[in-house]
Design a protein around this motif. Structure first.
Motif, short mmCIF file in Angstrom:
data_model
loop_
_atom_site.label_atom_id
_atom_site.label_comp_id
_atom_site.label_asym_id
_atom_site.label_seq_id
_atom_site.Cartn_x
_atom_site.Cartn_y
_atom_site.Cartn_z
N ALA A 69 0.81 -1.40 -0.25
CA ALA A 69 0.02 0.04 0.03
C ALA A 69 0.88 1.42 -0.01
O ALA A 69 1.84 1.42 0.86
CB ALA A 69 -0.95 -0.09 1.21
N VAL A 70 0.69 2.02 -0.91
CA VAL A 70 1.50 3.29 -1.14
C VAL A 70 0.82 4.28 -2.21
O VAL A 70 0.24 3.68 -2.99
CB VAL A 70 2.90 2.89 -1.58
N ASP A 71 1.13 5.70 -2.09
CA ASP A 71 0.73 6.63 -2.94
C ASP A 71 1.45 7.61 -2.63
O ASP A 71 2.55 7.36 -2.02
CB ASP A 71 -0.84 7.02 -2.81
N ASN A 72 1.35 9.02 -3.01
CA ASN A 72 2.15 9.94 -2.65
C ASN A 72 1.95 10.63 -1.32
O ASN A 72 1.56 11.59 -0.91
CB ASN A 72 1.62 11.15 -3.70
N LEU A 73 2.70 9.67 -0.08
CA LEU A 73 2.70 9.88 1.01
C LEU A 73 3.49 11.34 1.27
O LEU A 73 4.51 11.57 1.32
CB LEU A 73 3.45 8.79 1.85
N GLU A 74 2.60 12.15 2.07
CA GLU A 74 3.34 13.39 2.35
C GLU A 74 2.86 14.11 3.79
O GLU A 74 3.34 15.05 4.19
CB GLU A 74 2.81 14.53 1.41
N GLY A 75 2.38 13.36 4.36
CA GLY A 75 1.96 13.49 5.72
C GLY A 75 2.29 12.40 6.88
O GLY A 75 2.07 11.33 6.61
N LEU A 76 2.69 12.62 8.03
CA LEU A 76 3.17 11.59 8.89
C LEU A 76 2.83 12.38 10.41
O LEU A 76 2.97 13.43 10.72
CB LEU A 76 4.62 11.47 8.74
N ALA A 77 2.22 11.12 11.31
CA ALA A 77 2.10 11.65 12.65
C ALA A 77 2.41 10.28 13.57
O ALA A 77 2.29 9.03 12.94
CB ALA A 77 0.76 12.03 12.87
N ALA A 78 2.89 10.68 14.70
CA ALA A 78 2.92 9.36 15.69
C ALA A 78 2.12 9.65 17.02
O ALA A 78 2.05 10.83 17.36
CB ALA A 78 4.27 9.44 16.00
N THR A 79 1.55 8.46 17.59
CA THR A 79 0.93 8.33 18.80
C THR A 79 1.33 7.16 19.48
O THR A 79 1.82 6.36 18.89
CB THR A 79 -0.62 8.34 18.78
N ARG A 80 0.92 7.10 20.80
CA ARG A 80 1.03 5.72 21.36
C ARG A 80 -0.38 5.09 21.48
O ARG A 80 -1.53 5.76 21.83
CB ARG A 80 1.34 6.04 22.82
N GLY A 81 -0.31 3.79 21.34
CA GLY A 81 -1.39 2.95 21.17
C GLY A 81 -1.86 2.54 22.89
O GLY A 81 -1.14 2.89 23.75
N ALA A 82 -2.89 1.77 23.00
CA ALA A 82 -3.48 1.64 24.28
C ALA A 82 -2.59 0.46 25.04
O ALA A 82 -2.58 0.35 26.17
CB ALA A 82 -4.81 0.68 24.13
N ARG A 83 -1.76 -0.13 24.25
CA ARG A 83 -0.64 -0.94 25.25
C ARG A 83 0.81 -0.40 24.99
O ARG A 83 1.76 -1.03 25.65
CB ARG A 83 -0.52 -2.39 24.36
N GLY A 84 0.65 0.94 24.85
CA GLY A 84 1.96 1.78 24.95
C GLY A 84 2.73 1.62 23.62
O GLY A 84 3.90 2.08 23.57
N GLU A 85 2.23 0.93 22.51
CA GLU A 85 3.10 0.74 21.40
C GLU A 85 2.99 2.07 20.47
O GLU A 85 2.24 2.91 20.76
CB GLU A 85 2.35 -0.32 20.48
N THR A 86 3.98 2.18 19.71
CA THR A 86 4.22 3.38 19.05
C THR A 86 3.48 3.09 17.62
O THR A 86 3.84 2.33 16.88
CB THR A 86 5.79 3.64 18.66
N LEU A 87 2.62 4.25 17.22
CA LEU A 87 1.88 4.11 16.08
C LEU A 87 2.10 5.15 15.27
O LEU A 87 2.56 6.24 15.44
CB LEU A 87 0.31 4.24 16.63
N LEU A 88 2.44 4.85 13.97
CA LEU A 88 2.51 5.87 12.70
C LEU A 88 1.64 5.78 11.98
O LEU A 88 0.93 4.84 11.48
CB LEU A 88 4.13 5.30 12.18
N TRP A 89 1.24 7.07 11.84
CA TRP A 89 -0.07 7.55 10.59
C TRP A 89 0.72 8.13 9.51
O TRP A 89 1.39 8.96 9.65
CB TRP A 89 -0.90 8.38 11.35
N LEU A 90 0.28 7.82 8.34
CA LEU A 90 0.64 8.04 7.09
C LEU A 90 -0.66 8.78 5.98
O LEU A 90 -1.45 8.11 6.11
CB LEU A 90 1.55 7.35 6.17
#
Length: 332
Positions: free
Chosen positions: A290-311
Motif C-alpha cells: 500500500a503506497v501513494d504520494n505520502l506527504e503527511g506523518l504523525a505518531a501516537t501511543r496505542g493502548a498497549r503503549g506501542e508506537t503508532l505511525l500514521w501516514l
C-alpha cells in the motif's frame, strides 16, 4: 510536491487527467461525508502484516462529497488517537474523528469538516501560489505553524479558522526551489521546531534542515543542519516519536517504477547546528505494498503503549491517484 514528480505525472497521464485541475477555494467551513474503503498492506498477499519494522494496523482509501477533498500534505493526530487534522496544498484544512474496528485497527473517519485557511488580510486564500501549504506543526500553546512553498513563508494560526500572523523564518528560506520548499516540520518537547526542505541543498547528497529555538519576547533563533539522503528520495514529512526520536517519510517517483517511500528514524541528539543527520530505514513502501504520494506523518501511543505511525497521501486531485490513510505499529 516535487516539480519533477508533477511534470512526469502530467506528461504520462495527460489524457486521463485533463479534467483533474484542483477546485477553487470555497469560503465556508462545511461538514463532510468521507467514504472509506479498506486497503490490504500488500495487494498480492492479503494476509501480509509486516513490512520492515512496521506492523500493519489498517489502511483506507478515502473519498468525500467535496471537490476540495484531496491534496493532503501533512497530518496531526491527537495524543489519544481520536482526532485527525490535515492541510492541503490548495490551502484547505480537514478535521475528523478516527474510527477503529474491534481489534483497534484503523477503520475510517467520521464527523469530518473541511474549510479554507485565511491569509494575513483575513480573506480566504484563493490562489495556488499563495495556498500551497505543505507542512504544519501543533505548537505548545495549541496554535498551528504552517509552512507554505512557492511563496516560501511561515504563518502561525491560533486556530485553523483564525487570521494568521507571519513568523520570520530562517535567513535562507527564500533560496529554496519554488516547488521544492519546506515539506517536513515538527515540534520537539522543549518547543524547538525542526524543518526539512524537499529540494534545497547546501551540500551534495543532502537537503537543508533548520532548528528554531524560541527566543525571549517571541520569535525564534534559527540554526541549520543537513539531512543526508540517497538518490531519488527526498523528505516529505517529519514527526516526533513518543520516545523523543524523529521519523521521516522520504518519497521517490518515476514513470517506470511509480511512487516509492522510505520510512526513516533518527535520534534527536543528531540535531546539532552545522551537523548532518543520518537516518536509519525502518521500512520501504512500493508496489505491491500500500503506497501513494505520502506527504503527511504523525505518531501516537496505542493502548498497549506501542508506537503508532500514521501516514496520509496527496492525490494531486488526480483521478488516477488516491487519498489514503495508513496506520502502522513500530516493532521493537
Amino acid at each position: 510536491m516535487r516539480a519533477a514528480f508533477h511534470s512526469l505525472l502530467v506528461a504520462g497521464l495527460l489524457a486521463a487527467c485533463a479534467g483533474s485541475s484542483p477546485p477553487p477555494a470555497v469560503a465556508q467551513d462545511q461538514p463532510l461525508e468521507i467514504g472509506s474503503s479498506s486497503l490490504p498492506l500488500k495487494i498480492d498477499e492479503p494476509a501480509a502484516r509486516k513490512v520492515g519494522r512496521l506492523v500493519w494496523r489498517g489502511g483506507v482509501t478515502m473519498t468525500a462529497n467535496s471537490r476540495r477533498f484531496g491534496g493532503w500534505s501533512d497530518l496531526h493526530i491527537t495524543a489519544d488517537g481520536k482526532r485527525l487534522t490535515s492541510i492541503s496544498d490548495e490551502g484547505a484544512w480537514l478535521t475528523a474523528t478516527i474510527e477503529y474496528d474491534g481489534d483497534a485497527n484503523l477503520a475510517g473517519l467520521s464527523d469530518a469538516r473541511i474549510g479554507q485557511l485565511l491569509a494575513l488580510d483575513g480573506r480566504f486564500i484563493a490562489s495556488k501560489p499563495e495556498a500551497d501549504a505543505e507542512a504544519m506543526a501543533r505548537l505548545p500553546d495549541g496554535s498551528w505553524l504552517v509552512a507554505f512553498e512557492r511563496n516560501h513563508r511561515l504563518w502561525r494560526y491560533d486556530s485553523l479558522t483564525a487570521t494568521p500572523q507571519p513568523v520570520a523564518g530562517p535567513p535562507d528560506i527564500g533560496r529554496q526551489p519554488s516547488n521544492g520548499g519546506i515539506e517536513a516540520m515538527t515540534v520537539l518537547d522543549d518547543g524547538r521546531i525542526v524543518m526539512l526542505s524537499e529540494e534545497y541543498s547546501r551540500r551534495p547528497g543532502t537537503v537543508a534542515g533548520w532548528i528554531a529555538e524560541p527566543a525571549p519576547g517571541g520569535g525564534y533563533r534559527w540554526s541549520s543542519f543537513d539531512y543526508a539522503e540517497i538518490p531519488d528520495f527526498h523528505p516529505t514529512a517529519l514527526t516526533r516519536l513518543p520516545d523523543g526520536s524523529l521519523a521521516v517519510v522520504e518519497r521517490a517517483f518515476d514513470m517506470a517504477r511509480g511512487v516509492r517511500c522510505r520510512v526513516m528514524r533518527f535520534d534527536a541528539a543528531q540535531l546539532v547546528a552545522g551537523g548532518t543527520v543520518r537516518a536509519e530505514e525502518l521500512a520501504r513502501l512500493a508496489s505491491p505494498y500500500a503506497v501513494d504520494n505520502l506527504e503527511g506523518l504523525a505518531a501516537t501511543r496505542g493502548a498497549r503503549g506501542e508506537t503508532l505511525l500514521w501516514l496520509i497521501s496527496d492525490d494531486n486531485f488526480n483521478p488516477l491517484q488516491r487519498n489514503i490513510l495508513l496506520l502502522f505499529e513500530l516493532a521493537p
